[in-house]
Enzyme design. Structure first.
Site, PDB file in Angstrom:
ATOM      1  N   HIS A 135      -7.245   7.038  -2.621  1.00  0.00           N
ATOM      2  CA  HIS A 135      -8.062   6.042  -1.929  1.00  0.00           C
ATOM      3  C   HIS A 135      -7.343   5.274  -0.804  1.00  0.00           C
ATOM      4  O   HIS A 135      -8.001   4.684   0.038  1.00  0.00           O
ATOM      5  CB  HIS A 135      -8.675   5.052  -2.928  1.00  0.00           C
ATOM      6  CG  HIS A 135      -7.784   3.892  -3.236  1.00  0.00           C
ATOM      7  ND1 HIS A 135      -6.733   3.983  -4.118  1.00  0.00           N
ATOM      8  CD2 HIS A 135      -7.758   2.624  -2.751  1.00  0.00           C
ATOM      9  CE1 HIS A 135      -6.112   2.832  -4.171  1.00  0.00           C
ATOM     10  NE2 HIS A 135      -6.710   1.970  -3.355  1.00  0.00           N
ATOM     11  N   ASP A 136      -6.003   5.251  -0.801  1.00  0.00           N
ATOM     12  CA  ASP A 136      -5.287   4.557   0.276  1.00  0.00           C
ATOM     13  C   ASP A 136      -4.281   5.472   0.965  1.00  0.00           C
ATOM     14  O   ASP A 136      -3.333   4.987   1.615  1.00  0.00           O
ATOM     15  CB  ASP A 136      -4.551   3.316  -0.269  1.00  0.00           C
ATOM     16  CG  ASP A 136      -5.428   2.070  -0.266  1.00  0.00           C
ATOM     17  OD1 ASP A 136      -6.331   1.983   0.593  1.00  0.00           O
ATOM     18  OD2 ASP A 136      -5.217   1.196  -1.137  1.00  0.00           O
TER      19      ASP A 136
ATOM     20  N   HIS B 266       0.778   1.521  -5.693  1.00  0.00           N
ATOM     21  CA  HIS B 266      -0.556   0.929  -5.702  1.00  0.00           C
ATOM     22  C   HIS B 266      -1.594   2.006  -6.082  1.00  0.00           C
ATOM     23  O   HIS B 266      -2.483   1.762  -6.898  1.00  0.00           O
ATOM     24  CB  HIS B 266      -0.899   0.324  -4.334  1.00  0.00           C
ATOM     25  CG  HIS B 266      -2.343  -0.027  -4.168  1.00  0.00           C
ATOM     26  ND1 HIS B 266      -2.985  -0.972  -4.944  1.00  0.00           N
ATOM     27  CD2 HIS B 266      -3.295   0.481  -3.326  1.00  0.00           C
ATOM     28  CE1 HIS B 266      -4.260  -1.051  -4.576  1.00  0.00           C
ATOM     29  NE2 HIS B 266      -4.473  -0.165  -3.598  1.00  0.00           N
TER      30      HIS B 266
ATOM     31  N   HIS C 227       0.820  -1.214   0.000  1.00  0.00           N
ATOM     32  CA  HIS C 227       0.000   0.000   0.000  1.00  0.00           C
ATOM     33  C   HIS C 227       0.852   1.262   0.000  1.00  0.00           C
ATOM     34  O   HIS C 227       0.845   2.041   0.945  1.00  0.00           O
ATOM     35  CB  HIS C 227      -0.972  -0.013   1.189  1.00  0.00           C
ATOM     36  CG  HIS C 227      -2.105  -0.976   1.000  1.00  0.00           C
ATOM     37  ND1 HIS C 227      -2.171  -2.196   1.635  1.00  0.00           N
ATOM     38  CD2 HIS C 227      -3.205  -0.892   0.227  1.00  0.00           C
ATOM     39  CE1 HIS C 227      -3.279  -2.831   1.271  1.00  0.00           C
ATOM     40  NE2 HIS C 227      -3.933  -2.062   0.415  1.00  0.00           N
TER      41      HIS C 227
ATOM     42  N   ASP D 113      -9.174  -1.349  -7.728  1.00  0.00           N
ATOM     43  CA  ASP D 113      -8.411  -1.552  -6.498  1.00  0.00           C
ATOM     44  C   ASP D 113      -7.824  -2.963  -6.403  1.00  0.00           C
ATOM     45  O   ASP D 113      -6.756  -3.160  -5.843  1.00  0.00           O
ATOM     46  CB  ASP D 113      -9.318  -1.268  -5.285  1.00  0.00           C
ATOM     47  CG  ASP D 113      -8.515  -1.098  -3.999  1.00  0.00           C
ATOM     48  OD1 ASP D 113      -7.299  -0.822  -4.087  1.00  0.00           O
ATOM     49  OD2 ASP D 113      -9.109  -1.228  -2.918  1.00  0.00           O
TER      50      ASP D 113
HETATM   51 ZN   LIG Z   1      -6.260   0.120  -2.494  1.00  0.00          ZN
END
Ligand SMILES: [Zn+2]
Length: 711
Positions: A481-482, A445, A441, A607
């Site tokens: 998103h992360d 990614h 992560h 994702d």
């Molecule tokens: Zn992700």
């Protein structure tokens, strides 16, 4: 029937004009009323039936031209006169006559008596007193009657209670829904309703239990049909106060099958909620359908109701048949939050402070990127684009470069009315808040998910279904998103009692954090605030869409999102293509609900698209995610925390097995559905090839990423 009263209409019935009729005429003028004069009983009736006057003034002084009382009676005989105030103008009682009683006038249908007085102000006073008194009351009465008529015909169940919750009125729909008759309900306290019926065991539960045991086919209440009808209607009659429909009661009692007599205690409770949820409506519809259904159908619907009463409608029930530890670990590790909590072990979440001191000069614009990077990015629109090469040449800053390229391709700066400098600063801030120390992560990614999202957005049907705002929101959501992902799962953070888990109550901890932090970082500094030039409404819509998408990446809701997509997008689409050749787009614009489902599905697929990438990339991602999970297991052991995914132990783990389980459980169905919508044959081919790769390894009992000979 009129419910508004602007302006008041007055009808004067005077055989001939005199000072008295003039007095009322000018009084009406002064009060702003509309006034008609009729000379004969016939014209009076005709005029009244046409206009429905609120006030009628009838000359009662002489009987030569017409009989005022019979005129009044004839008007009262018409329906619209129910709410009309009728005034009798009578002569002054002469001194030698005793004043007459008003009773004959009332009997004739008059409401009031007006002693002859032609002064305009006297007439005016009389008229406005009538308006403020009786006319207004009559309007309220009319409104009230109409409301009750409407309630009686309304399909929604409605009850009216007093301030202390005692039922005063129920409409027929309420009776039908509750299975009680009006007489049983009036005077009861709403809250007591379910338990007030002495005869009622929890019938629905009884039925369900019986059906489960398979013992009975027809259920009788303990006070079934035969004994029920008589005392039931008797009780009802005794209690009634107002008019009732005895016929409908007895017919319901006698020829209804026993199932119709059941009570729905749960319905009573649901209904007492002020706001009706969709599920309540669904259950109401089913209940109504049961009323007129044969017993077998009613029983089947009972089973439907039983399923509907669970809250996790979209999550598959994890059966005991599938004992594969990889699957159950993944499910336990990814699909639960605070399931297994342990107190005392504080996991302090480390902020990513290492703002990478890259030797790479940051580009000023997309046109200034170094040639090696620019060359790589030329291939950015291909699904087989190698993100790891970008990671290498950008010294682990792929997100800024890919972001600049992709955002410019979709005209994001133009849409947001911001400069490329602002966008670049924003991408830098976001990328700096990804942890380059995470095996999986990290910002690579994020760049990978951004790449997949952009690829999906280019697909014909996706493009046709979304607006530009959706595209911009999706690209931003993918990018952030992360952000600040600690390299640990939600379960870990919950077990460790981390600050974030406490902050977000063990619920969607990471996803909530990614979204919240992304907005904090964005608006904190005007230099990187890409939203600074869009208006409030645009911002709100965009923000909502971004939040929704990032939260959709949370795995506890995986099956909910996928199943909703299949039911709302795939199935209607399949039906459409079967039914006709029409190429109209069932999922397209003007269906915001569907757009939301498409956006969620898109970012979810982006994702976890690793198993659909070319084999080399797929293998690299599998190695990275395994390493991140191994590191978590190591830390869990070190800290004495529960081990969330025991199969991800670096000493024992079979990566092929874990990949097979992940694909079987999460990937295949989701990409089947997404492919059916977006048409992605290349991805599906990669997925099949990669699956075969893992199968081959597993068959050879190989636990690593590649066969020893290949590496
Ligand atoms: Zn992700």
């Amino acid at each position: 029937m009129r419910l508004t009263q602007d302006p008041i209409q007055v009808l004067l019935i005077f055989a001939k004009e005199d000072s008295q009729s003039d007095g009322f005429w000018w009084a009406c003028d002064r009060a702003g009323y509309r006034c008609n004069i009729a000379r004969t009983p016939e014209s009076a009736l005709e005029c009244f039936l046409d206009k429905h006057h609120e006030i009628i003034v009838i000359d009662h002084r002489q009987t030569r031209s017409f009989d005022a009382e019979s005129v009044c009676r004839s008007i009262r005989a018409t329906n619209p006169s129910e709410h009309t105030v009728i005034l009798a103008v009578v002569s002054q009682a002469s001194d030698d006559h005793e004043e007459a009683s008003v009773l004959p006038l009332l009997h004739a249908g008059f409401n009031r008596r007006f002693m002859e007085n032609s002064s305009i102000i006297a007439c005016y006073n009389e008229l406005i007193q009538i308006e403020h008194g009786e006319v207004r009351s009559q309007f309220k009465l009319r409104a009230c009657n109409s409301v009750f008529t409407a309630l009686d015909h309304c399909h929604e169940a409605i009850e009216i209670t007093s301030d202390d919750h005692v039922i005063q009125y129920v409409n027929p729909a309420f009776e039908r829904m509750m299975g009680y008759h009006k007489g049983e309900l009036l005077g009861k306290e709403l809250a007591d309703l379910p338990k007030s019926d002495k005869n009622r065991a929890d019938l629905l539960d009884t039925i369900n239990t019986c059906i489960k045991k398979g013992k009975i086919h027809k259920i009788h209440r303990d006070s079934g049909d035969n004994s029920q009808t008589e005392p039931h209607s008797f009780r009802y009659k005794n209690r009634r106060k107002e008019s009732i429909d005895v016929k409908s009661i007895s017919s319901r009692g006698s020829d209804a099958p026993s199932l119709q007599n059941r009570r729905y205690p749960s319905m009573a409770r649901i209904h007492s909620m002020t706001i009706e949820a969709p599920i309540t409506k669904v259950i109401n519809i089913i209940n109504a359908a049961q009323e007129n259904s044969p017993v077998t159908v009613a029983e089947a619907l009972d089973r439907v109701l039983e399923i509907l009463r669970t809250t996790e409608l979209y999550s598959p029930q994890l059966g005991t048949k599938d004992e594969d530890p990889h699957t159950s670990d993944l499910v336990g590790g990814l699909m639960t939050d605070g399931l297994r909590r342990l107190s005392g072990n504080e996991y302090v979440f480390t902020k990513n402070v290492h703002q990478s001191h890259s030797h790479l000069a940051m580009p000023i614009t997309i046109n200034d990127v170094p040639p090696s990077i620019a060359q790589l990015l030329d291939n950015e629109e291909s699904w087989d684009f190698n993100i790891f090469e970008l990671e290498a040449v950008t010294h682990k800053r792929p997100l800024v470069y890919l972001g600049l390229k992709v955002f410019s391709r979709f005209g994001v700066c133009e849409f947001l009315n911001c400069s490329e400098t602002t966008l670049r600063a924003w991408l830098q801030v976001i990328e700096a808040n990804y942890h380059s120390s995470n095996a999986y992560h990290n910002s690579t990614h994020a760049a990978d998910v951004l790449h997949a999202t952009a690829f999906f957005l280019g697909k014909e049907r996706v493009k046709g279904s979304l607006d530009q705002l959706d595209e911009v929101a999706a690209l931003i959501a993918a990018t952030v998103h992360d952000v600040d992902h600690p390299g640990r799962t939600n379960s870990f953070l919950c077990n460790a009692g981390s600050e974030l888990a406490v902050l977000y109550n063990d619920t969607a901890v990471l996803e909530s954090h990614h979204t919240a932090l992304a907005f904090q970082l964005t608006v904190k500094d005007t230099k990187c605030n890409i939203f600074k030039n869009i208006d409030r409404n645009h911002y709100r819509t965009l923000r909502q869409a971004i939040i929704d998408m990032v939260l959709a990446t949370e795995m506890t809701k995986h099956f909910e999102h996928v199943n909703k997509f299949v039911n709302s997008i795939n199935k209607p689409m399949a039906a459409e293509t079967e039914g006709s050749d029409c190429e109209c787009n069932p999922t397209g614009k003007n269906f915001p609900e569907n757009q939301i489902l498409i956006k969620r599905m898109m970012i979810k697929c982006a994702d976890v698209a690793n198993p659909c990438r070319p084999l080399d990339l797929c293998i690299e991602w599998a190695g990275r995610i395994s390493e991140e999970y191994f590191a978590q297991t190591d830390e869990e052991k070190r800290q004495g925390l529960p081990v969330v995914m025991p199969v991800f132990d670096r000493n024992t783990c079979s990566i092929p097995k874990s990949q097979i389980s992940f694909i079987d459980y999460f990937i295949t169905d989701m990409f089947d559905a997404w492919d059916a919508f977006a048409h992605l044959p290349a991805l599906m081919q990669h997925l099949a090839d990669n699956y075969k790769h893992w199968k081959t390894l597993d068959d050879l009992k190989c636990k690593s990423l590649r066969l020893p000979s290949d590496s």
